[in-house]
Design a protein around this motif. Structure first.
Motif, PDB file in Angstrom:
ATOM      1  N   MET A   1       0.851  -1.189   0.000  1.00 13.21           N
ATOM      2  CA  MET A   1       0.000   0.000   0.000  1.00 13.21           C
ATOM      3  C   MET A   1       0.891   1.245   0.000  1.00 13.21           C
ATOM      4  O   MET A   1       1.948   1.270   0.622  1.00 13.21           O
ATOM      5  CB  MET A   1      -0.896   0.018   1.240  1.00 13.21           C
ATOM      6  CG  MET A   1      -1.858  -1.158   1.346  1.00 13.21           C
ATOM      7  SD  MET A   1      -3.007  -1.339  -0.036  1.00 13.21           S
ATOM      8  CE  MET A   1      -4.311  -0.221   0.475  1.00 13.21           C
ATOM      9  N   GLY A   2       0.445   2.277  -0.708  1.00 10.60           N
ATOM     10  CA  GLY A   2       1.149   3.568  -0.665  1.00 10.60           C
ATOM     11  C   GLY A   2       2.402   3.650  -1.520  1.00 10.60           C
ATOM     12  O   GLY A   2       3.223   4.541  -1.318  1.00 10.60           O
TER      13      GLY A   2
ATOM     14  N   GLU B   1      -3.778   2.848  -2.639  1.00 10.68           N
ATOM     15  CA  GLU B   1      -3.379   4.082  -1.941  1.00 10.68           C
ATOM     16  C   GLU B   1      -2.010   4.582  -2.370  1.00 10.68           C
ATOM     17  O   GLU B   1      -1.272   5.173  -1.575  1.00 10.68           O
ATOM     18  CB  GLU B   1      -3.432   3.886  -0.421  1.00 10.68           C
ATOM     19  CG  GLU B   1      -4.864   3.682   0.055  1.00 10.68           C
ATOM     20  CD  GLU B   1      -4.953   3.223   1.515  1.00 10.68           C
ATOM     21  OE1 GLU B   1      -3.942   3.356   2.237  1.00 10.68           O
ATOM     22  OE2 GLU B   1      -6.032   2.756   1.902  1.00 10.68           O
TER      23      GLU B   1
ATOM     24  N   LYS C   1      -4.492   3.850  -7.288  1.00 10.99           N
ATOM     25  CA  LYS C   1      -5.210   4.599  -6.253  1.00 10.99           C
ATOM     26  C   LYS C   1      -5.848   3.651  -5.243  1.00 10.99           C
ATOM     27  O   LYS C   1      -5.870   3.930  -4.046  1.00 10.99           O
ATOM     28  CB  LYS C   1      -6.289   5.487  -6.885  1.00 10.99           C
ATOM     29  CG  LYS C   1      -5.702   6.700  -7.573  1.00 10.99           C
ATOM     30  CD  LYS C   1      -6.665   7.887  -7.593  1.00 10.99           C
ATOM     31  CE  LYS C   1      -6.112   8.966  -8.515  1.00 10.99           C
ATOM     32  NZ  LYS C   1      -6.306   8.623  -9.963  1.00 10.99           N
ATOM     33  N   GLU C   2      -6.400   2.525  -5.733  1.00  4.49           N
ATOM     34  CA  GLU C   2      -6.981   1.536  -4.818  1.00  4.49           C
ATOM     35  C   GLU C   2      -5.950   1.010  -3.825  1.00  4.49           C
ATOM     36  O   GLU C   2      -6.268   0.630  -2.715  1.00  4.49           O
ATOM     37  CB  GLU C   2      -7.591   0.357  -5.586  1.00  4.49           C
ATOM     38  CG  GLU C   2      -8.892   0.653  -6.289  1.00  4.49           C
ATOM     39  CD  GLU C   2      -9.949   1.189  -5.337  1.00  4.49           C
ATOM     40  OE1 GLU C   2     -10.136   0.621  -4.257  1.00  4.49           O
ATOM     41  OE2 GLU C   2     -10.568   2.212  -5.686  1.00  4.49           O
TER      42      GLU C   2
ATOM     43  N   GLN D   1       0.728   6.269  -5.580  1.00  8.25           N
ATOM     44  CA  GLN D   1       0.839   7.485  -6.370  1.00  8.25           C
ATOM     45  C   GLN D   1       1.455   7.130  -7.723  1.00  8.25           C
ATOM     46  O   GLN D   1       2.423   6.374  -7.771  1.00  8.25           O
ATOM     47  CB  GLN D   1       1.776   8.431  -5.611  1.00  8.25           C
ATOM     48  CG  GLN D   1       1.680   9.870  -6.049  1.00  8.25           C
ATOM     49  CD  GLN D   1       2.694  10.707  -5.282  1.00  8.25           C
ATOM     50  OE1 GLN D   1       3.013  10.427  -4.113  1.00  8.25           O
ATOM     51  NE2 GLN D   1       3.225  11.715  -5.947  1.00  8.25           N
TER      52      GLN D   1
END
Lengths: 267, 267
Positions: A184-185, A212, A209-210, A214
């Motif tokens: 994630m991220g 989280e 985006k899902e 960029q």
């Protein structure tokens, strides 16, 4: 030392490592690194940065200079500019080129050069034909790559999925990525072999985006001509136009020159 | 010179090229090559052969020695030996590892080492998960790789197809390869990520025959346990057993040690 650094792009190798490995004083290692730095720069191989201090060392970042990039894109255009490559639906046969290490290595290096100063955690692509491009770019960046699929395979484990609208035919499709494959991220660079309207890339961006994450950028080997491109910011190495009626292909350089150094002193 | 040779494995580079490029006498190039040869050998990087005479030069063949191979397979086992990787149907989740350049480079080098003395024209694999393995092996061998598919894609152009029987479930399937991607009569190394009974590999072997080629060998990263293996001669890096009832995985070294040099002097 050359071999060790080339094998570990974008990784800080400590002076201590080299001085232990080669049983040399740090001062002579530093001298050797200065020589390497100059050689890498003169030959357009990449940037060798040395960081002073106790936590210091050397980081090698491969790049491709403008001259080499232009020569390479010219050879890519020369290889693609062949009417027998025209396939129905505005597609172009590229699989033979995307199976050749010589082309792949240079495609990877040129795309990685576009994002020289950006921190990137992972490369993302769509199965199957984007995979060699993703692997080549990931190798130069020394980060993992992940493969998004249109079909569910039992061997992927739990997945995250999104629906997306294809760019030209406006069909609704689904793509998914194994949950486990991307933290994630993450900061993600999206790559693919060929882009028409860009629906697949837009789909991948929504998948990022899902998770989280960029999107750092999107890069493709070849872009086709369309009237309604759905994404704006992307890098292409070549631009391809095909005419289905007479089967003629026309290939020109893409928009890749945004971030290419003209000569060795700028880098 | 190190960079130039590392970039072109298994390719004869003429002495004239180096002496022109570096504006040095052939005698000093020869001396430098001897030093490189010793360094590559001492560090287990690969074999640097020098061929004398007017048509001579240097050929670099990367390999992995026994110690490094054992260490690498141990780290592969360590990464795979995790009960959360067990998927339904005796499959194992490997996509995260097969997306990491560090693992891929070493998988490629270890598999290529198994076929050090064999002339190979192309590497073949099945979409999608075999692709990163094929690309890594092809890079070390410096030959193209081709991707066999189960689904027909319009973007591949004319294809050659075969029917094959899957190893365990005995279903009849079809696989195909773009006609254009593999020249007739090629010597082919087949690779894949995971092998159960071996039906896919047997299918690829029959496809090679359709292209009037010859199968040099078959290599997989992981082999599962099955009772009715349909192919006999293959190389595996690790052997995986999973128990679906309690979800326990057990990983041991594969049969890869056939062709590994114990020390630098044998190579």
């Amino acid at each position: 030392m050359t071999y060790y650094l080339l094998e570990r792009p974008r990784t800080l190798v400590s002076l201590t490592h080299f001085s232990d490995e080669y049983e040399s004083a740090k001062s002579s290692i530093s001298e050797d690194l200065s020589i390497l730095k100059r050689t890498f720069q003169e030959r357009g191989i990449g940037l060798l940065e040395t960081i002073p201090g106790a936590a210091g060392g050397a980081i090698f970042t491969p790049y491709m200079l403008k001259n080499e990039a232009e020569d390479f894109v010219a050879s890519l255009i020369n290889a693609i500019d062949d009417d027998t490559r025209v396939l129905p639906g505005g597609y172009v046969y590229l699989s033979d080129l995307l199976g050749q290490p010589w082309f792949l290595k240079r495609i990877g290096r040129l795309i990685a050069t576009q994002y020289l100063k950006e921190p990137i955690d992972a490369v993302m692509t769509a199965a199957t034909k984007g995979v060699p491009v993703a692997q080549s770019v990931a190798e130069e960046l020394n980060v993992p790559f992940v493969i998004v699929r249109n079909d569910t395979k039992v061997t992927e484990g739990p997945t995250m999925s999104v629906n997306y609208v294809t760019g030209q035919s406006q069909r609704l499709e689904k793509m998914e990525l194994s949950r486990r494959s991307l933290p994630m991220g993450s900061r993600v660079l999206i790559v693919d072999d060929f882009m028409k309207a860009g629906g697949t890339i837009r789909g991948m961006a929504s998948l990022v985006k899902e998770f989280e994450g960029q999107v750092v950028g999107a890069a493709v080997v070849a872009e086709g001509r369309v009237e309604n491109r759905v994404i704006e910011d992307y890098t292409s190495l070549v631009h391809v136009e095909t005419n289905n009626e007479n089967g003629v292909i026309s290939v020109t350089p893409g928009n890749y020159q945004k971030q290419i150094f003209s000569n060795k002193d700028e880098a």
